[in-house]
Design an enzyme around this catalytic site. Structure first.
Site, PDB file in Angstrom:
ATOM      1  N   HIS A  88       0.872  -1.273   0.117  1.00  0.00           N
ATOM      2  CA  HIS A  88       0.131  -0.028  -0.019  1.00  0.00           C
ATOM      3  C   HIS A  88       0.613   1.572   0.882  1.00  0.00           C
ATOM      4  CE1 HIS A  88      -3.418  -2.338   1.445  1.00  0.00           C
ATOM      5  NE2 HIS A  88      -2.591  -3.036   1.852  1.00  0.00           N
TER       6      HIS A  88
HETATM    7  O1  RIB Z   1      -4.324  -0.013   5.735  1.00  0.00           O
HETATM    8  C1  RIB Z   1      -3.406  -0.461   4.838  1.00  0.00           C
HETATM    9  C2  RIB Z   1      -2.002   0.730   6.091  1.00  0.00           C
HETATM   10  O2  RIB Z   1      -2.188  -0.003   7.410  1.00  0.00           O
HETATM   11  C3  RIB Z   1      -0.547   0.864   5.904  1.00  0.00           C
HETATM   12  O3  RIB Z   1       0.018   2.537   5.851  1.00  0.00           O
HETATM   13  C4  RIB Z   1      -0.282   0.118   6.113  1.00  0.00           C
HETATM   14  O4  RIB Z   1       1.011   0.010   6.500  1.00  0.00           O
HETATM   15  C5  RIB Z   1      -0.760  -0.031   7.655  1.00  0.00           C
HETATM   16  O5  RIB Z   1       0.018   1.460   8.248  1.00  0.00           O
END
Ligand code: RIB
Ligand code: CA
Length: 324
Positions: free
Chosen positions: A243
């Protein structure tokens, strides 16, 4: 070349690790510092993970700052792999790099004020709960003038949430902070789950990291294997999203992504706290406050990350670590 002047606000975190290494690998970015927030794991482990990452990239000059240990209002919820805590030395080598004394909030405020005075505004990549940034904006409202944009990994609009049915983790973990940041008036670029889940990384990519990326690439592959992110039921194919790295990839190769200026908002309390909405069809009276990314070029993003990690780490093979 005009370089982006960037602060990464982060809760490392495996996908955070990829984002940090990609930023360090990209000459388009001047990484001013890393501000750490509790999220995936507790603050102390998050700070240690950030220190390990700048060390393995041979960039101890990039300062690390410790920030908020807990969300503004709600009870604390950690990430899926919170039980792991700090990255083990087997995954990422130990380091004597330590955080600076200044708090993250003061670091963000100081850099934003300098930027406002100089005219060279900063970009913040917000890839954890947005607590530090909300505090900086609340305690030092003048700093907004020095922030060009906040590139956020957060939210879920047409995609279902993953931490709860209605929320993405970074917003779920501190909805009040997201509400403050999203209504601050600072330009926003958002990477919600809708788009981050379009690019799935698999063993082929991991082999590329470790074959071409030296020790940093090997460590990233280890982390991605240790904390499996795949979900065949959800994605219908092998692989898992990274992500956070999309926020940095957008700074480097914006043409890989397309979005829409939209009004967005977040529910801060009640049974669906953390729910986020985007008014893509202009049905509300709210003014558009964010460029919300909707599509990603998966192949281009995957290739960018493998190639940049190779550029970063090809020559980093310290004694005692078999980087083969
Ligand atoms: O939903 C994904 C996010 O939540 C990313 O930033 C992951 O590292 C967690 O922090
Ligand atoms: Ca994160």
């Amino acid at each position: 070349m005009n370089r982006w002047r960037v602060i990464i606000d982060t809760d490392p975190g495996v996908d955070d690790a990829a984002a940090i290494l990609l930023a360090l690998a990209s000459s388009e970015i001047e990484l001013l510092g890393i501000s750490v927030v509790a999220g995936n794991v507790g603050l102390e482990a998050s700070v240690r993970n950030a220190c390990k990452l700048v060390a393995v990239a041979r960039r101890p000059d990039v300062p690390v700052y410790a920030g908020a240990a807990r969300p503004l209002v709600r009870d604390q919820v950690f990430g899926k792999y919170a039980n792991v805590g700090a990255f083990s030395d087997a995954l990422v080598p130990a380091t004597d790099v330590r955080p600076r004394q200044l708090s993250s909030v003061r670091f963000i405020a100081d850099k934003a004020r300098e930027a406002a005075a100089s005219g060279h505004k900063i970009t913040i990549c917000a890839i954890g709960p947005q607590t530090n940034i909300a505090l900086a904006l609340l305690l030092h409202p003048d700093v907004a003038a020095g922030i060009e944009q906040i590139v956020v990994m957060g939210g879920a609009f047409s995609a279902l949430g993953h931490r709860t049915a209605w929320s993405e983790y970074n917003v779920h973990a501190d909805p009040h902070a997201a509400d403050i940041v999203w209504n601050s008036g600072v330009p926003l670029v958002l990477f919600p789950l809708d788009v981050t889940m379009q690019a799935l990384f698999s063993e082929e990519d991991f082999r590329g990291f470790e074959a071409r990326g030296g020790l940093p690439g090997k460590c990233l592959a280890r982390l991605l294997r240790a904390y499996d992110r795949s979900d065949i039921a959800r994605y219908g194919r092998p692989g898992g999203p990274i992500h956070d790295a999309m926020t940095v990839a957008w700074l480097v190769r914006p043409e890989l992504f397309q979005g829409q200026m939209t009004a967005i908002g977040v529910t801060v309390d009640g049974p669906t706290a953390g729910h986020t909405w985007a008014d893509f069809y202009g049905r509300s009276h709210h003014a558009a406050n964010a460029m919300v990314m909707k599509t990603a070029n998966e192949a281009g993003f995957r290739q960018l990350l493998v190639e940049r990690i190779a550029n970063l780490g090809a020559n980093i093979t310290p004694a005692g670590e078999n980087a083969a």
